[in-house]
Design a protein around this motif. Sequence first.
Motif, PDB file in Angstrom:
ATOM      1  N   ALA A  77       0.839  -1.634  -0.268  1.00  0.00           N
ATOM      2  CA  ALA A  77      -0.050  -0.097   0.115  1.00  0.00           C
ATOM      3  C   ALA A  77       0.818   1.335   0.469  1.00  0.00           C
ATOM      4  CB  ALA A  77      -0.564   0.056   0.677  1.00  0.00           C
ATOM      5  N   VAL A  78       1.772   1.071   0.578  1.00  0.00           N
ATOM      6  CA  VAL A  78       2.646   2.142   0.894  1.00  0.00           C
ATOM      7  C   VAL A  78       3.898   2.434  -0.089  1.00  0.00           C
ATOM      8  CG1 VAL A  78       1.955   2.831   2.759  1.00  0.00           C
ATOM      9  CG2 VAL A  78       4.071   1.387   3.051  1.00  0.00           C
ATOM     10  N   ARG A  79       4.349   1.377  -1.026  1.00  0.00           N
ATOM     11  CA  ARG A  79       5.644   0.803  -1.854  1.00  0.00           C
ATOM     12  C   ARG A  79       6.575   0.864  -1.594  1.00  0.00           C
ATOM     13  NH1 ARG A  79       1.904   5.328  -2.662  1.00  0.00           N
ATOM     14  NH2 ARG A  79       3.723   6.423  -2.334  1.00  0.00           N
ATOM     15  N   ALA A  80       7.013   0.060   0.014  1.00  0.00           N
ATOM     16  CA  ALA A  80       7.717  -0.046   0.155  1.00  0.00           C
ATOM     17  C   ALA A  80       7.974  -1.426  -0.033  1.00  0.00           C
ATOM     18  CB  ALA A  80       7.460   0.231   1.532  1.00  0.00           C
ATOM     19  N   PRO A 203       2.324   9.479   2.335  1.00  0.00           N
ATOM     20  CA  PRO A 203       1.741   8.127   1.081  1.00  0.00           C
ATOM     21  C   PRO A 203       0.527   7.789   0.027  1.00  0.00           C
ATOM     22  CG  PRO A 203       2.755   6.531   2.503  1.00  0.00           C
ATOM     23  CD  PRO A 203       1.935   8.340   3.445  1.00  0.00           C
ATOM     24  N   PHE A 204      -0.419   8.802  -0.055  1.00  0.00           N
ATOM     25  CA  PHE A 204      -1.706   8.851   0.460  1.00  0.00           C
ATOM     26  C   PHE A 204      -2.502   9.526  -0.579  1.00  0.00           C
ATOM     27  CE2 PHE A 204      -1.124   5.204   3.694  1.00  0.00           C
ATOM     28  CZ  PHE A 204      -1.444   4.142   2.771  1.00  0.00           C
ATOM     29  N   TRP A 211       7.101  11.216   0.711  1.00  0.00           N
ATOM     30  CA  TRP A 211       7.189  10.187   2.204  1.00  0.00           C
ATOM     31  C   TRP A 211       8.665   9.521   1.929  1.00  0.00           C
ATOM     32  CZ3 TRP A 211       6.650   5.803   4.781  1.00  0.00           C
ATOM     33  CH2 TRP A 211       6.515   4.215   3.779  1.00  0.00           C
ATOM     34  N   GLY A 212       8.961   9.460   2.755  1.00  0.00           N
ATOM     35  CA  GLY A 212      10.381   8.284   3.205  1.00  0.00           C
ATOM     36  C   GLY A 212      10.755   7.401   1.625  1.00  0.00           C
ATOM     37  N   VAL A 236       4.999   1.649  12.657  1.00  0.00           N
ATOM     38  CA  VAL A 236       5.826   0.517  11.496  1.00  0.00           C
ATOM     39  C   VAL A 236       6.476   0.851  10.862  1.00  0.00           C
ATOM     40  CG1 VAL A 236       4.590  -0.147   9.095  1.00  0.00           C
ATOM     41  CG2 VAL A 236       3.323   0.332  10.501  1.00  0.00           C
ATOM     42  N   PHE A 237       7.207  -0.571  10.801  1.00  0.00           N
ATOM     43  CA  PHE A 237       9.048  -0.115   9.962  1.00  0.00           C
ATOM     44  C   PHE A 237       8.353  -0.313   8.520  1.00  0.00           C
ATOM     45  CE2 PHE A 237       9.602  -2.223  14.168  1.00  0.00           C
ATOM     46  CZ  PHE A 237      11.319  -0.849  14.416  1.00  0.00           C
ATOM     47  N   HIS A 238       8.951   0.634   7.740  1.00  0.00           N
ATOM     48  CA  HIS A 238       9.335   0.570   6.600  1.00  0.00           C
ATOM     49  C   HIS A 238      10.375   0.374   5.883  1.00  0.00           C
ATOM     50  CE1 HIS A 238       4.984   1.769   6.181  1.00  0.00           C
ATOM     51  NE2 HIS A 238       5.273   2.708   6.758  1.00  0.00           N
ATOM     52  N   LEU A 239      10.892  -0.727   4.683  1.00  0.00           N
ATOM     53  CA  LEU A 239      12.173  -0.984   4.509  1.00  0.00           C
ATOM     54  C   LEU A 239      11.774  -0.999   2.920  1.00  0.00           C
ATOM     55  CD1 LEU A 239      15.309  -1.729   5.135  1.00  0.00           C
ATOM     56  CD2 LEU A 239      14.551  -4.323   5.987  1.00  0.00           C
ATOM     57  N   GLN A 240      13.238  -0.467   2.752  1.00  0.00           N
ATOM     58  CA  GLN A 240      14.174  -0.849   0.900  1.00  0.00           C
ATOM     59  C   GLN A 240      15.178  -0.777   0.557  1.00  0.00           C
ATOM     60  OE1 GLN A 240      11.698   1.876  -1.294  1.00  0.00           O
ATOM     61  NE2 GLN A 240      13.319   4.184  -0.402  1.00  0.00           N
ATOM     62  N   TYR A 241      15.598  -1.752   0.077  1.00  0.00           N
ATOM     63  CA  TYR A 241      17.539  -1.934  -0.519  1.00  0.00           C
ATOM     64  C   TYR A 241      17.718  -2.105   0.098  1.00  0.00           C
ATOM     65  CZ  TYR A 241      15.436   2.815  -2.605  1.00  0.00           C
ATOM     66  OH  TYR A 241      14.996   3.907  -2.821  1.00  0.00           O
TER      67      TYR A 241
END
Length: 492
Positions: A77-80, A203-204, A211-212, A236-241
């Motif tokens: 939903a938040v592109r993470a 994000p919405f 947003w991050g 919530v933790f959101h993570l990428q890379y």
Amino acid sequence: MDHSRVPVLEALEDFRRRGDIAYGPPGHKQGRGVDPRVADVVGLDVFRSDVLSLNGLDDRRQSQGVLSRAQELMADAVRAEHAFFSTCGSSLSVKTAMLAVAGPGEKLLLSRNAHKSVIAAVIVNGVEPIWVHPKFDAGRHLAHPPEPDDVRRRLREHPDAKGMLLITPTDWGSCADIRGVARVCHEFGVPVIVDEAWGAHLPFHPELPAWGMDAEADLTVTSVHKMGGAVEQSSVFHLQYDRVSPEVLAQREDLLGTTSASSLVYATLDGWRRQMAEQGYELLDAALRRAERVRAAVAELPGLRPMGREIVEEGFAADLDPLKIVIDVRKLGLSGMQAVEWLREHRHVDLGGSDSCRVSASITHADDDETEEVLLDALRALVEHADSVERRPPVRLPEPSVLELEQAMLPRQAFFAPVEHVPAERAAGRIAAETISPYPPGVPVVAPGEVVTDAVVDYLRSGAEHGVLIPDAADASVRTLRVVAREAIPRG
């Protein structure tokens, strides 16, 4: 992904439909044992939905993946790439995120306008803070997030730093150039953590600040209870890379987090994600239009000065969250704390924040025509009755540079050192052994290990005499300060 699905809520609904009787925690057994006087206030359904996550919502041996599926939906939903729910609030999530990037004795760049929870993390985790000072707005006496060049300078000075923690939006809605900071950090091969506690809604809607995850951050922490629709302590933790390992983050969260996670928090996080995925644009669009009306109406009231996009045009911030209505009240002859107290006592209106200069009100998707008019009526009444509010001694605001204190010891070292309590008038030149944070917003003026100055003592003492709450100081009146004992100060 199918965002109409809500795995945690569906599992909770199934549990209640089955009518299971649990012979383990929680001891109230889904409300059977709750005192009726308590149920009258908070509602029996709260207890009926208070269920263990394992062997309740989800089976330990034949896991249905309830939580993992809910987290996958949140990430989508938040592109993470990954999302992890936390039930201990972002104060603990930020500690976890910092520990996932830098361990004891390692360096981490930190915005000095950080919330006291970040200072607590520095003490608990044992990292060495490399402070990146915010951009001070002297006219508004307001700290805005640091800029990419500030981060680049500190990374050049400390090439062994493990990463950067950036706070955005601030309590007052001013936003950092996340993408610019992230690219600087990535040039040096280190991750950027974004403490985006106030940004769960970002994000919405495209009119909200970036947003991050959309701005190249590696790890973003949000507090959904602040601007979203989940209960308190939802984070919530959101993570990428690949600069922060999902495995390491999960282990650090397990180290610090609770083993009795609240199903109420999980369920409301799950439900809020569905609401935003399905209706977020429309709900936030209505909130944005409402905030525009409120800001315009406040600007017409004598003595009130709402903060708007001029902070961006003047170069103080990269962006502004328009849903934060921040109002300077000094021309009324009041402090923000006095204004908040008057509104609560006389209009039963509770504003989200205040300091010596201003108040703030958050407009969210939950507001409607009634709450909009209640807020504006209350502010009109404040203007009308401002002259009747008893005047207090003013808070003596220092020049911004005065707040950049020398770091003489590591915060953890100073916090756990032998201490003395000295009168405020003899504290200048001593090393603080405590965190001193006017609250709200809870940004420390003094952190452990920093050298106390006369100007800062004068600021804090005048604030306490005015009525500023300083709940974390050993002496909330700031007549005395907790400092490192002289014999405990390292030589050389």
